[in-house]
Design a protein around this motif. Structure first.
Motif, PDB file in Angstrom:
ATOM      1  N   GLY A  92       0.962  -1.295   0.035  1.00  0.00           N
ATOM      2  CA  GLY A  92      -0.050   0.046  -0.115  1.00  0.00           C
ATOM      3  C   GLY A  92       0.997   1.334  -0.134  1.00  0.00           C
ATOM      4  O   GLY A  92       1.515   1.639   0.109  1.00  0.00           O
ATOM      5  N   GLY A  93       0.136   2.412  -0.016  1.00  0.00           N
ATOM      6  CA  GLY A  93       1.011   4.088  -0.059  1.00  0.00           C
ATOM      7  C   GLY A  93       1.751   3.539  -1.256  1.00  0.00           C
ATOM      8  O   GLY A  93       2.525   5.276  -1.463  1.00  0.00           O
ATOM      9  N   TRP A  94       1.221   3.717  -2.476  1.00  0.00           N
ATOM     10  CA  TRP A  94       1.828   4.218  -3.413  1.00  0.00           C
ATOM     11  C   TRP A  94       0.829   4.537  -4.928  1.00  0.00           C
ATOM     12  O   TRP A  94       1.301   5.321  -5.144  1.00  0.00           O
ATOM     13  CB  TRP A  94       2.354   2.214  -4.346  1.00  0.00           C
ATOM     14  CG  TRP A  94       3.813   2.482  -3.413  1.00  0.00           C
ATOM     15  CD1 TRP A  94       3.234   0.251  -2.886  1.00  0.00           C
ATOM     16  CD2 TRP A  94       4.475   2.240  -3.656  1.00  0.00           C
ATOM     17  NE1 TRP A  94       4.127   0.229  -2.530  1.00  0.00           N
ATOM     18  CE2 TRP A  94       5.334   1.010  -3.115  1.00  0.00           C
ATOM     19  CE3 TRP A  94       5.439   3.012  -4.522  1.00  0.00           C
ATOM     20  CZ2 TRP A  94       7.007   1.751  -2.893  1.00  0.00           C
ATOM     21  CZ3 TRP A  94       7.050   2.809  -3.962  1.00  0.00           C
ATOM     22  CH2 TRP A  94       7.421   2.016  -3.327  1.00  0.00           C
ATOM     23  N   CYS A  95      -0.221   4.082  -4.433  1.00  0.00           N
ATOM     24  CA  CYS A  95      -1.591   4.816  -5.114  1.00  0.00           C
ATOM     25  C   CYS A  95      -1.325   6.869  -5.640  1.00  0.00           C
ATOM     26  O   CYS A  95      -1.151   7.062  -3.736  1.00  0.00           O
ATOM     27  CB  CYS A  95      -2.948   4.187  -5.119  1.00  0.00           C
ATOM     28  SG  CYS A  95      -3.337   3.715  -3.845  1.00  0.00           S
ATOM     29  N   GLU A  96      -1.927   6.872  -6.069  1.00  0.00           N
ATOM     30  CA  GLU A  96      -2.724   8.865  -5.998  1.00  0.00           C
ATOM     31  C   GLU A  96      -3.333   8.968  -4.512  1.00  0.00           C
ATOM     32  O   GLU A  96      -3.558   9.501  -4.018  1.00  0.00           O
ATOM     33  CB  GLU A  96      -3.242   9.221  -6.898  1.00  0.00           C
ATOM     34  CG  GLU A  96      -3.161  10.167  -6.921  1.00  0.00           C
ATOM     35  CD  GLU A  96      -3.804  11.479  -8.421  1.00  0.00           C
ATOM     36  OE1 GLU A  96      -3.935  12.116  -8.686  1.00  0.00           O
ATOM     37  OE2 GLU A  96      -4.201  10.585  -8.845  1.00  0.00           O
TER      38      GLU A  96
END
Length: 201
Positions: free
Chosen positions: A65-69
């Motif tokens: 997690g933590g990667w998307c916009e």
């Protein structure tokens, strides 16, 4: 397609997000509101049909997690993101089932365990995830080798704790030894309230 801006044979560079399957599981995004809507629907259904005294909300071994916009535009750390998610679900249980207790697994909220680092493919550290979670949340500690330091961590924050004597030992003697180790550790903190046994078989 006939109305596309892309011509046949044209070379493209594609940017996209990929949800990886890890150990046969695909995680949810901690920043998408729809997830919390689904959580509320599930909690309401459980409350309607079972009305349990306790809800265990999980949140162990957050793998990615933590990667998307949706995550990056928040400009917060992984620890803050996780802490906010735990708080949001805890508050939802309190709204839907005000008489029920709420517990959570310890590892992602524990600097002695997975809370001190990025876990697997998560973008960022989980340090500080424990700072702003509700103190009425009961924490189920499950790392046997770190049981004393983990229980003391949460005790110092004002949480009640439960020991998770969770491994399927091959003999009654081994299970008794595990439970005895946890009981000894629970006796060293003020907030230790008991043992929960979880089988993985």
């Amino acid at each position: 397609t006939p109305d596309s801006r892309i011509a046949d044979g044209e070379h493209l560079r594609v940017d996209f997000y990929q949800a990886f399957s890890i150990d046969g599981q695909i995680g949810v995004c901690l920043s998408e509101d729809r997830i919390y809507e689904l959580w509320r629907e599930s909690i309401a259904a459980v409350e309607q049909h079972l009305s349990p005294a306790w809800y265990h909300i999980g949140f162990d071994e957050v793998r990615h997690g933590g990667w998307c916009e949706a995550c990056t535009r928040r400009h917060i750390s992984g620890g803050e993101m996780l802490g906010a998610a735990v708080t949001r679900v805890t508050d939802t249980v309190a709204e839907v089932a005000p008489d029920a207790g709420v517990m959570v697994w310890s590892d992602m909220l524990d600097p002695n365990h997975n809370g001190k680092r990025s876990e697997y493919l998560f973008n960022g550290s989980f340090a500080g995830s424990w700072d702003d979670i509700p103190r009425e949340l009961v924490v189920a500690c499950w790392y046997y080798d770190k049981r004393v330091t983990s229980l003391r961590h949460f005790d110092g924050l004002g949480h009640r704790t439960i020991a998770a004597a969770y491994y399927d030992a091959g003999t009654v003697t081994a299970m008794e030894a595990n439970a005895s180790g946890w009981l000894d550790a629970l006796g060293r903190v003020d907030g230790g309230v008991g043992i929960i046994y979880t089988t993985w078989r």
